[in-house]
Write a protein that holds these residues in place. Structure first.
Motif, PDB file in Angstrom:
ATOM      1  N   LYS A   1       0.762  -1.197   0.221  1.00 47.16           N
ATOM      2  CA  LYS A   1       0.244  -0.013   0.052  1.00 47.16           C
ATOM      3  C   LYS A   1       0.637   1.356   0.055  1.00 47.16           C
ATOM      4  O   LYS A   1       0.467   2.217  -0.768  1.00 47.16           O
ATOM      5  CB  LYS A   1      -0.830   0.043   1.357  1.00 47.16           C
TER       6      LYS A   1
ATOM      7  N   ASP B   1      -8.267   5.905  -9.511  1.00 42.73           N
ATOM      8  CA  ASP B   1      -7.521   4.782  -8.985  1.00 42.73           C
ATOM      9  C   ASP B   1      -7.459   5.078  -7.347  1.00 42.73           C
ATOM     10  O   ASP B   1      -7.099   4.323  -6.460  1.00 42.73           O
ATOM     11  CB  ASP B   1      -5.721   5.010  -9.634  1.00 42.73           C
TER      12      ASP B   1
ATOM     13  N   GLN C   1       2.338   1.724  -3.350  1.00 41.49           N
ATOM     14  CA  GLN C   1       1.370   2.292  -4.449  1.00 41.49           C
ATOM     15  C   GLN C   1       1.069   3.800  -4.302  1.00 41.49           C
ATOM     16  O   GLN C   1       1.148   4.466  -5.365  1.00 41.49           O
ATOM     17  CB  GLN C   1       0.113   1.751  -4.190  1.00 41.49           C
ATOM     18  N   LYS C   2       1.313   4.143  -2.994  1.00 36.93           N
ATOM     19  CA  LYS C   2       1.066   5.841  -2.713  1.00 36.93           C
ATOM     20  C   LYS C   2       2.002   6.451  -3.292  1.00 36.93           C
ATOM     21  O   LYS C   2       1.978   7.376  -4.017  1.00 36.93           O
ATOM     22  CB  LYS C   2       0.966   5.861  -1.249  1.00 36.93           C
TER      23      LYS C   2
ATOM     24  N   TRP D   1      -8.859  -1.115  -0.614  1.00 35.33           N
ATOM     25  CA  TRP D   1      -7.798  -1.716  -0.670  1.00 35.33           C
ATOM     26  C   TRP D   1      -7.816  -3.232  -0.082  1.00 35.33           C
ATOM     27  O   TRP D   1      -7.744  -4.173  -0.602  1.00 35.33           O
ATOM     28  CB  TRP D   1      -6.529  -0.991   0.133  1.00 35.33           C
TER      29      TRP D   1
ATOM     30  N   ARG E   1      -8.391   3.019  -4.073  1.00 37.27           N
ATOM     31  CA  ARG E   1      -7.323   2.537  -2.974  1.00 37.27           C
ATOM     32  C   ARG E   1      -8.195   2.341  -1.808  1.00 37.27           C
ATOM     33  O   ARG E   1      -7.635   1.715  -0.841  1.00 37.27           O
ATOM     34  CB  ARG E   1      -6.295   3.818  -3.190  1.00 37.27           C
TER      35      ARG E   1
END
Ligand code: AMP
Ligand code: MG
Length: 291
Positions: A188, A212, A191-192, A219, A216
Motif C-alpha cells: 500500500k 485509482d 502504491q502511494k 484496498w 485505493r
C-alpha cells in the motif's frame, strides 16, 4: 548468473493454505540491487527470445501469460520489459478495460476467448476474465450491467465463477495452451509513492486517473478478493505466481524466470526435416547453383 528456481518460492498451484500475508511485496530474494540482477535480467530476455523462436517454428504449444494487479503495481512496465526481446510476429498483447456494450451481451469469458493465442504464439493478457471476480466482486452493482437472468445471480455466484474459470483453464491446458498467471503484489505504501510520482512528474501525469485513488479506498476488499481468487483458481495446470512488486527490477526477474522455465519444460524443437523435404532442399540448391 543463474536464476535457478527463483520463481518456485512465489508459485501457488494449490490453494489449500494460501494466505496473501505470507508473501512479502518487498522481497528481492538473493539479489541486492538492480545492478546486481542486471546480467540475470539480460540473460532471461535472450533465452526467451531463443525459446520463442522454437515455439513459433514447432507450432504446437501456445503460451498464455495473464497479468493481474491493483493500480500502479507495474503490469505495463513488466510486460514492456519482459517481452522486449520477443518477435512481435508471434506475440500479442491484449488489454481488457471496462467491458463494451457488445462484451456485455455475452458471457464473461467471451471477450477473452476470442483473442486467445494460437499455436506457436505467446498471448499476454493485461487484465483478463479475472476482473469478473475482482472489480465486479468489489463493486457487485457491475453485475447488473451484465444482463444475466436474475434467477442465476445467487450467493453462490463467485464460487460458480471460480469453478467455471478452473474448468475453462483445464480445457485450454488439455488443448495445448500453457497458462501462467501473475499477481503483482505491491504494498500500500509503494502504491502511494507511485501515485505521487504520477502526480508530480509531467511524463507520468497521463497515467494518473482519479478513479485509482477511489479504488485505493477499497484496498482491503481487493486484497480479500485476490486472496480468494488465487486460493480457488491456483492449479497445477494453471499456477499463480505472487510476484513481489515493490522493486520493479525484481518483478521483471521473477516473471522472466517463470517464462524461461515454462518454455524450457516444453522441450521445444525445430521441426525435423523428413527425407522427402531433404530431397526438395537438395533440388532447390542445385537449381540455384545452376543460375
Ligand atoms: P487501466 O488498465 O488502468 O486502463 O484500467 C482499466 C479499468 O477497467 C480498471 O479500472 C479495471 O478495473 C476496469 N475493468 C476491467 N475489466 C472490467 C470488468 N470486467 N468490469 C468492470 N471493470 C473492468
Ligand atoms: Mg490504471
Amino acid at each position: 548468473m543463474k536464476t535457478g528456481n527463483l520463481a518456485d518460492k512465489f508459485r501457488v498451484d494449490s490453494g489449500k493454505h494460501f494466505r496473501l500475508k505470507d508473501f512479502d511485496p518487498a522481497d528481492t530474494g538473493y539479489w541486492k540491487s538492480k545492478d546486481h540482477a542486471a546480467e540475470a535480467l539480460q540473460e532471461g530476455i535472450a533465452k526467451t527470445s531463443d525459446l520463442q523462436d522454437k515455439l513459433y517454428a514447432q507450432n504446437t504449444w501456445a503460451l498464455l501469460l495473464i497479468f493481474q494487479a491493483i493500480d500502479a503495481a507495474g503490469k505495463d512496465s513488466a510486460i514492456k520489459h519482459v517481452m522486449s526481446g520477443v518477435n512481435p510476429q508471434g506475440c500479442e498483447v491484449r488489454s481488457f478495460k471496462v467491458p463494451s456494450h457488445e462484451d456485455l451481451q455475452h458471457d464473461f469469458l467471451w471477450r477473452t476467448t476470442r483473442v486467445l493465442p494460437e499455436r506457436g504464439h505467446i498471448g499476454i493478457f493485461n487484465r483478463s476474465y479475472y476482473e469478473e471476480v475482482l472489480v465486479v466482486r468489489v463493486h457487485p452493482e457491475f453485475l447488473n450491467n451484465e444482463g444475466i437472468p436474475p434467477s442465476l445471480v445467487t450467493k453462490k455466484i463467485w464460487d460458480e465463477r471460480f469453478e467455471d474459470i478452473v474448468c475453462f483453464e483445464r480445457h485450454m491446458a488439455r488443448s495445448g495452451t500453457v497458462i501462467r498467471k501473475f499477481f503483482l503484489n505491491v504494498s500500500k505504501e509503494e502504491q502511494k509513492k507511485r501515485f505521487f510520482e504520477r502526480l508530480e512528474e509531467p511524463e507520468k501525469n497521463w497515467k494518473f486517473s482519479s478513479g485509482d485513488v477511489q479504488e485505493r479506498k477499497h484496498w482491503r476488499e481487493y486484497h480479500e478478493a485476490y486472496e480468494d481468487m488465487i486460493g480457488n483458481t491456483a492449479k497445477k495446470h494453471a499456477p499463480w505466481y505472487v510476484v513481489p512488486a515493490d522493486h520493479k527490477w525484481f518483478t521483471h526477474l521473477v516473471i522472466s524466470s517463470v517464462i524461461v522455465d515454462t518454455l524450457e519444460s516444453l522441450q521445444l524443437q525445430y521441426p525435423k526435416v523428413d527425407p522427402e523435404k531433404k530431397k526438395e532442399l537438395g533440388a532447390a540448391r542445385k537449381q540455384l547453383e545452376k543460375e
